[in-house]
Design an enzyme around this catalytic site. Structure first.
Site, PDB file in Angstrom:
ATOM      1  N   TYR A 227     -10.875  12.978  -4.518  1.00  0.00           N
ATOM      2  CA  TYR A 227     -10.042  12.662  -5.690  1.00  0.00           C
ATOM      3  C   TYR A 227      -9.411  13.934  -6.252  1.00  0.00           C
ATOM      4  O   TYR A 227      -8.191  14.016  -6.404  1.00  0.00           O
ATOM      5  CB  TYR A 227     -10.921  11.986  -6.740  1.00  0.00           C
ATOM      6  CG  TYR A 227     -10.198  11.508  -7.970  1.00  0.00           C
ATOM      7  CD1 TYR A 227      -9.362  10.391  -7.935  1.00  0.00           C
ATOM      8  CD2 TYR A 227     -10.365  12.154  -9.196  1.00  0.00           C
ATOM      9  CE1 TYR A 227      -8.717   9.935  -9.083  1.00  0.00           C
ATOM     10  CE2 TYR A 227      -9.729  11.707 -10.340  1.00  0.00           C
ATOM     11  CZ  TYR A 227      -8.906  10.601 -10.287  1.00  0.00           C
ATOM     12  OH  TYR A 227      -8.276  10.141 -11.422  1.00  0.00           O
TER      13      TYR A 227
ATOM     14  N   GLN B 291      12.289  22.356  -3.923  1.00  0.00           N
ATOM     15  CA  GLN B 291      13.009  22.352  -2.638  1.00  0.00           C
ATOM     16  C   GLN B 291      14.074  21.262  -2.578  1.00  0.00           C
ATOM     17  O   GLN B 291      15.155  21.485  -2.044  1.00  0.00           O
ATOM     18  CB  GLN B 291      11.982  22.131  -1.523  1.00  0.00           C
ATOM     19  CG  GLN B 291      12.452  22.473  -0.142  1.00  0.00           C
ATOM     20  CD  GLN B 291      11.319  22.281   0.875  1.00  0.00           C
ATOM     21  OE1 GLN B 291      10.161  22.521   0.570  1.00  0.00           O
ATOM     22  NE2 GLN B 291      11.655  21.846   2.062  1.00  0.00           N
TER      23      GLN B 291
ATOM     24  N   LYS C 221      -5.729   9.621   1.334  1.00  0.00           N
ATOM     25  CA  LYS C 221      -4.471   9.071   1.861  1.00  0.00           C
ATOM     26  C   LYS C 221      -3.606   8.512   0.737  1.00  0.00           C
ATOM     27  O   LYS C 221      -2.388   8.713   0.710  1.00  0.00           O
ATOM     28  CB  LYS C 221      -4.769   7.953   2.869  1.00  0.00           C
ATOM     29  CG  LYS C 221      -5.259   8.467   4.211  1.00  0.00           C
ATOM     30  CD  LYS C 221      -5.459   7.291   5.155  1.00  0.00           C
ATOM     31  CE  LYS C 221      -5.961   7.723   6.515  1.00  0.00           C
ATOM     32  NZ  LYS C 221      -6.352   6.590   7.358  1.00  0.00           N
ATOM     33  N   THR C 222      -4.246   7.800  -0.176  1.00  0.00           N
ATOM     34  CA  THR C 222      -3.474   7.221  -1.283  1.00  0.00           C
ATOM     35  C   THR C 222      -2.807   8.316  -2.103  1.00  0.00           C
ATOM     36  O   THR C 222      -1.618   8.241  -2.412  1.00  0.00           O
ATOM     37  CB  THR C 222      -4.384   6.350  -2.172  1.00  0.00           C
ATOM     38  OG1 THR C 222      -4.783   5.203  -1.423  1.00  0.00           O
ATOM     39  CG2 THR C 222      -3.675   5.903  -3.430  1.00  0.00           C
TER      40      THR C 222
ATOM     41  N   ASP D  33       0.846  -1.178   0.000  1.00  0.00           N
ATOM     42  CA  ASP D  33       0.000   0.000   0.000  1.00  0.00           C
ATOM     43  C   ASP D  33       0.893   1.243   0.000  1.00  0.00           C
ATOM     44  O   ASP D  33       1.748   1.371   0.883  1.00  0.00           O
ATOM     45  CB  ASP D  33      -0.825  -0.070   1.303  1.00  0.00           C
ATOM     46  CG  ASP D  33      -2.000   0.854   1.233  1.00  0.00           C
ATOM     47  OD1 ASP D  33      -1.789   2.018   0.855  1.00  0.00           O
ATOM     48  OD2 ASP D  33      -3.105   0.400   1.546  1.00  0.00           O
TER      49      ASP D  33
ATOM     50  N   GLY E 296       9.688  10.728  -1.640  1.00  0.00           N
ATOM     51  CA  GLY E 296      10.810  10.445  -0.737  1.00  0.00           C
ATOM     52  C   GLY E 296      11.736   9.391  -1.339  1.00  0.00           C
ATOM     53  O   GLY E 296      12.966   9.515  -1.287  1.00  0.00           O
TER      54      GLY E 296
HETATM   55  P1  NAD Z   1      -7.479   1.667 -11.797  1.00  0.00           P
HETATM   56  O1  NAD Z   1      -8.418   1.821 -10.663  1.00  0.00           O
HETATM   57  O2  NAD Z   1      -7.704   0.565 -12.772  1.00  0.00           O
HETATM   58  O3  NAD Z   1      -5.976   1.550 -11.278  1.00  0.00           O
HETATM   59  C1  NAD Z   1      -5.521   2.069 -10.056  1.00  0.00           C
HETATM   60  C2  NAD Z   1      -4.603   1.045  -9.426  1.00  0.00           C
HETATM   61  O4  NAD Z   1      -4.063   1.571  -8.215  1.00  0.00           O
HETATM   62  C3  NAD Z   1      -5.332  -0.246  -9.045  1.00  0.00           C
HETATM   63  O5  NAD Z   1      -4.596  -1.360  -9.486  1.00  0.00           O
HETATM   64  C4  NAD Z   1      -5.411  -0.178  -7.524  1.00  0.00           C
HETATM   65  O6  NAD Z   1      -5.495  -1.434  -6.913  1.00  0.00           O
HETATM   66  C5  NAD Z   1      -4.136   0.575  -7.197  1.00  0.00           C
HETATM   67  N1  NAD Z   1      -4.164   1.238  -5.894  1.00  0.00           N
HETATM   68  C6  NAD Z   1      -5.153   2.025  -5.391  1.00  0.00           C
HETATM   69  N2  NAD Z   1      -4.824   2.458  -4.158  1.00  0.00           N
HETATM   70  C7  NAD Z   1      -3.592   1.941  -3.882  1.00  0.00           C
HETATM   71  C8  NAD Z   1      -2.718   2.040  -2.782  1.00  0.00           C
HETATM   72  N3  NAD Z   1      -3.037   2.753  -1.689  1.00  0.00           N
HETATM   73  N4  NAD Z   1      -1.539   1.379  -2.834  1.00  0.00           N
HETATM   74  C9  NAD Z   1      -1.213   0.648  -3.908  1.00  0.00           C
HETATM   75  N5  NAD Z   1      -1.993   0.524  -4.997  1.00  0.00           N
HETATM   76  C10 NAD Z   1      -3.176   1.176  -4.986  1.00  0.00           C
HETATM   77  O7  NAD Z   1      -7.493   3.087 -12.560  1.00  0.00           O
HETATM   78  P2  NAD Z   1      -6.711   3.568 -13.868  1.00  0.00           P
HETATM   79  O8  NAD Z   1      -7.721   4.092 -14.812  1.00  0.00           O
HETATM   80  O9  NAD Z   1      -5.741   2.563 -14.333  1.00  0.00           O
HETATM   81  O10 NAD Z   1      -5.932   4.838 -13.296  1.00  0.00           O
HETATM   82  C11 NAD Z   1      -4.547   4.812 -13.020  1.00  0.00           C
HETATM   83  C12 NAD Z   1      -4.081   6.208 -12.645  1.00  0.00           C
HETATM   84  O11 NAD Z   1      -4.322   7.109 -13.709  1.00  0.00           O
HETATM   85  C13 NAD Z   1      -4.797   6.757 -11.403  1.00  0.00           C
HETATM   86  O12 NAD Z   1      -3.858   7.473 -10.630  1.00  0.00           O
HETATM   87  C14 NAD Z   1      -5.803   7.718 -12.011  1.00  0.00           C
HETATM   88  O13 NAD Z   1      -6.101   8.764 -11.120  1.00  0.00           O
HETATM   89  C15 NAD Z   1      -5.073   8.207 -13.252  1.00  0.00           C
HETATM   90  N6  NAD Z   1      -6.044   8.664 -14.255  1.00  0.00           N
HETATM   91  C16 NAD Z   1      -6.744   7.773 -15.013  1.00  0.00           C
HETATM   92  C17 NAD Z   1      -7.671   8.237 -15.936  1.00  0.00           C
HETATM   93  C18 NAD Z   1      -8.464   7.321 -16.818  1.00  0.00           C
HETATM   94  O14 NAD Z   1      -9.327   7.800 -17.550  1.00  0.00           O
HETATM   95  N7  NAD Z   1      -8.239   6.033 -16.841  1.00  0.00           N
HETATM   96  C19 NAD Z   1      -7.894   9.622 -16.080  1.00  0.00           C
HETATM   97  C20 NAD Z   1      -7.169  10.482 -15.247  1.00  0.00           C
HETATM   98  C21 NAD Z   1      -6.232  10.010 -14.364  1.00  0.00           C
HETATM   99  N1  UDP Z   2      10.422   7.186   1.891  1.00  0.00           N
HETATM  100  C1  UDP Z   2      10.184   5.961   1.333  1.00  0.00           C
HETATM  101  N2  UDP Z   2      11.195   5.337   0.669  1.00  0.00           N
HETATM  102  C2  UDP Z   2      12.430   5.883   0.540  1.00  0.00           C
HETATM  103  C3  UDP Z   2      12.661   7.150   1.125  1.00  0.00           C
HETATM  104  C4  UDP Z   2      11.631   7.775   1.795  1.00  0.00           C
HETATM  105  O1  UDP Z   2       9.079   5.421   1.401  1.00  0.00           O
HETATM  106  O2  UDP Z   2      13.282   5.245  -0.076  1.00  0.00           O
HETATM  107  C5  UDP Z   2       9.313   7.861   2.580  1.00  0.00           C
HETATM  108  C6  UDP Z   2       9.614   8.124   4.045  1.00  0.00           C
HETATM  109  O3  UDP Z   2       8.698   7.350   4.793  1.00  0.00           O
HETATM  110  C7  UDP Z   2       9.325   9.591   4.230  1.00  0.00           C
HETATM  111  C8  UDP Z   2       8.736  10.061   2.918  1.00  0.00           C
HETATM  112  O4  UDP Z   2       9.119   9.110   1.962  1.00  0.00           O
HETATM  113  O5  UDP Z   2       8.359   9.773   5.223  1.00  0.00           O
HETATM  114  C9  UDP Z   2       9.189  11.417   2.482  1.00  0.00           C
HETATM  115  O6  UDP Z   2      10.589  11.403   2.352  1.00  0.00           O
HETATM  116  P1  UDP Z   2      11.448  12.697   2.763  1.00  0.00           P
HETATM  117  O7  UDP Z   2      12.875  12.360   2.513  1.00  0.00           O
HETATM  118  O8  UDP Z   2      10.903  13.882   2.091  1.00  0.00           O
HETATM  119  O9  UDP Z   2      11.053  12.836   4.281  1.00  0.00           O
HETATM  120  P2  UDP Z   2      11.841  12.803   5.615  1.00  0.00           P
HETATM  121  O10 UDP Z   2      12.518  11.463   5.659  1.00  0.00           O
HETATM  122  O11 UDP Z   2      12.778  13.951   5.507  1.00  0.00           O
HETATM  123  O12 UDP Z   2      10.763  12.958   6.613  1.00  0.00           O
END
Ligand code: NAD
Ligand code: UDP
Ligand code: UDP
Length: 312
Positions: free
Chosen positions: A145, A162, A91-92, A58, A102
């Site tokens: 979104y 930055q 969050k995502t 995730d 990072g």
């Molecule tokens: P999709 O829903 O098929 O793909 C999204 C993927 O992200 C899925 O495989 C899902 O499981 C994964 N995912 C979601 N949350 C996650 C998380 N927290 N950690 C790890 N994986 C996660 O949608 P898509 O159409 O393939 O879109 C892909 C990207 O392109 C998205 O970021 C979307 O916003 C962007 N986008 C798509 C379109 C479109 O028309 N298809 C338009 C604008 C932007």
């Molecule tokens: N991070 C990560 N993978 C990496 C380096 C960083 O997932 O290889 C994440 C880490 O958890 C951090 C975030 O990316 O919270 C942002 O990174 P940054 O270097 O900006 O943050 P800092 O470590 O200075 O808080």
């Protein structure tokens, strides 16, 4: 040059096509996905590939791996799915962007953000150029979104200014094609699945709202060109400027499938944009890119895909 490339959201609709393309180009591909809307079925044919690796993860959580480039696509994209758990969507987008930026910073890796036409909201400028700042309701049902993606763009540009991270940002407009989930909820997959099953075609509102539909192969070409060039960091719009009303789309799907489904009118969802069409002058100039696949040709391929999927 062969690189190790991370694709977040790689098991989704666009991500799976992108993984395929990067493997064809000779790269090592690491696909990260939590299968929220994506599926292993989309990448099953890649699992045995010697240069392909899948990590169930995730993007809210930190990820420490060694990569040269990152395509950040992880995020549900269909209004039905991103509104199902709006907090997870924010969050995502936001924590996912921070973690991937990072990682890019530590690795000095180039990172591309899959942003969206939704950053323009319900636009009052038509078509939408990148310079338009948008018209977004920050507290409505689509905000998780739209504002999540806007904040991700902010993070990309702040990490660039930055921390000197090498960023690319594309704003993707409605894209369709094989491997959309049959219950994805977006209009093209909904209409095709309804037409093939003989179910009513669900038109929201009076169907006069417009969208501009891009076939997936054109989009993937644009994304890889954006990643591979050094001149422009973006944001750059990617989409097909051919604009249709949703009613026209329904009629075209009915004609191409030969379906006798009826049209069923449903209420227009709140904040549903009335019109959307990309201005792609910047992509044409910077990437020498333009979409080639006409709507009917792309729909035919997508209909063939859903015929096979639904018969399985
Ligand atoms: P999709 O829903 O098929 O793909 C999204 C993927 O992200 C899925 O495989 C899902 O499981 C994964 N995912 C979601 N949350 C996650 C998380 N927290 N950690 C790890 N994986 C996660 O949608 P898509 O159409 O393939 O879109 C892909 C990207 O392109 C998205 O970021 C979307 O916003 C962007 N986008 C798509 C379109 C479109 O028309 N298809 C338009 C604008 C932007
Ligand atoms: N991070 C990560 N993978 C990496 C380096 C960083 O997932 O290889 C994440 C880490 O958890 C951090 C975030 O990316 O919270 C942002 O990174 P940054 O270097 O900006 O943050 P800092 O470590 O200075 O808080
Ligand atoms: N739409 C529709 N019927 C459906 C699904 C969507 O009429 O079954 C409409 C929706 O109201 C919107 C357009 O089609 O005006 C595109 O919706 P989608 O969810 O594909 O993506 P959006 O561009 O709104 O993010």
């Amino acid at each position: 040059m062969t690189m190790t490339i991370l694709v977040t959201g790689g098991a989704g609709f666009l991500g799976s096509h992108l993984c395929e393309r990067l493997l064809q180009d000779g790269h090592e591909v690491i696909c990260v996905d939590n299968f929220y809307t994506g599926s292993k079925d989309n990448i099953r044919h890649l699992l045995a590939h010697p240069r392909f690796e899948l990590i169930r993860h995730d993007v809210w959580l930190p990820l420490y791996i060694e990569v040269d480039r990152i395509f950040n696509l992880a995020c549900p994209a269909s209004p039905v799915h991103y509104q199902n758990d709006p907090i997870a969507t924010v969050k995502t987008s936001v924590l996912g962007a921070i973690n991937m930026l990072g990682l890019a910073k530590r690795r000095k890796a180039r990172i591309l953000q899959a942003s969206t036409s939704e950053v323009y909201g319900d636009p009052q400028v038509h078509p939408q150029p990148e310079a338009y700042w948008g018209h977004v309701n920050s507290i409505g049902p689509r905000a998780c979104y739209d504002e999540g993606k806007r904040c991700a763009e902010t993070l990309f540009f702040d990490y660039h200014r930055q921390a000197k991270v090498d960023i690319r940002v594309v704003r993707i407009f409605n894209t369709y094609g094989p491997r959309m989930h049959p219950h994805d909820g977006r209009v093209v997959s909904n209409f095709i699945v309804q037409a093939l099953k003989g179910d009513p075609i669900t038109l929201y509102g009076d169907g006069s709202q417009t969208r501009s539909f891009c076939y997936v192969d054109d989009l993937i070409e644009g994304m890889t060109r954006m990643m591979d060039q050094d001149a422009v960091i973006g944001p750059v719009n990617l989409g097909n400027p051919s604009e249709f009303t949703i009613r026209q789309l329904a009629e075209t799907v009915l004609r191409l499938t030969g379906s006798r489904s009826t049209l069923e009118y449903r209420p227009l969802p709140q904040d549903d944009p009335a019109q959307r069409q990309p201005d792609i002058a910047k992509a044409a100039a910077a990437l020498d890119w333009t979409p080639y696949v006409a709507l009917e040709d792309g729909l035919e391929k997508t209909i063939d895909y859903f015929k096979k999927t639904l018969n399985q």
